[in-house]
Design an enzyme around this catalytic site. Structure first.
Site, PDB file in Angstrom:
ATOM      1  N   ALA A 126       0.900  -1.294  -0.113  1.00  0.00           N
ATOM      2  CA  ALA A 126       0.112   0.051   0.057  1.00  0.00           C
ATOM      3  C   ALA A 126       0.945   1.136   0.103  1.00  0.00           C
ATOM      4  CB  ALA A 126      -1.015   0.049   1.180  1.00  0.00           C
ATOM      5  N   ASP A 127       0.310   2.356  -0.705  1.00  0.00           N
ATOM      6  CA  ASP A 127       0.950   3.583  -0.569  1.00  0.00           C
ATOM      7  C   ASP A 127      -0.035   4.609  -0.615  1.00  0.00           C
ATOM      8  OD1 ASP A 127       3.884   4.729  -0.773  1.00  0.00           O
ATOM      9  OD2 ASP A 127       2.826   6.069  -2.142  1.00  0.00           O
TER      10      ASP A 127
END
Length: 185
Positions: free
Chosen positions: A66-67
């Site tokens: 995730a970012d």
């Protein structure tokens, strides 16, 4: 086994709260946007790169990357480089609406899928003293856009439109849907 390719305590707390079992193995990649890359593409690419980096080490597992990035007036705000950068970001966000985009990627058996969630966030005007005092706490330093909605900055957020968990750092309903869809295959 689900492996979270992130050292983020917030992401870990969100997954635990949702009852999703996982292990942690952080990915070490550069988190810079590419020239001309739009925010959504950047968030999804970085999530994918994180997941793929860990999946190479754990090919038998399902890896979640995730970012989270913040966008204001088409400007991408990642994590601040230092206190001055955090203050600059907070000045940009003060009194404006911005978007928080989190890219999410799952890698299973070398195959990946990616998606993202966008939440609009309204931030009240913040004085220079408030910015300086907040930056001095250290809370903004490892957060996209230099603030934590679940922390002291909550006092400046009168309204959001969309998924709250996304603003914290992981859109839990999206992740759950992706994991559920994976189990159907």
């Amino acid at each position: 086994m689900l492996v979270l390719a992130s050292a983020s305590l917030r992401r870990q707390e969100l997954l635990r709260a949702a009852g999703i079992d996982f292990e942690v193995q952080p990915a070490d990649i550069m988190e810079d946007p590419l020239p001309g890359e739009d925010a959504r593409a950047c968030a999804e690419r970085l999530a994918r790169e994180k997941a793929l980096a860990v999946a190479r080490l754990r090919p038998q597992d399902v890896v979640l990357g995730a970012d989270t990035i913040v966008v204001v007036e088409n400007q991408i705000l990642g994590k601040p480089a230092d206190a001055a950068d955090a203050a600059r970001m907070l000045r940009l966000l003060s009194g404006r609406e911005h978007q928080v985009i989190t890219g999410v990627a799952l890698v299973v058996s070398g195959q990946w899928s990616a998606a993202s969630e966008t939440t609009s966030v309204a931030m009240a005007e913040i004085s220079e003293k408030e910015i300086a005092d907040y930056v001095a706490t250290g809370e903004p330093m490892d957060k996209a856009g230099a603030y934590a909605i679940q922390g002291m900055a909550s006092r400046w957020i009168p309204r959001i439109e969309g998924d709250y968990s996304n603003v914290v750092g992981l859109p839990v309903p999206l992740v759950y849907r992706m994991l559920r869809d994976l189990r159907k295959d």
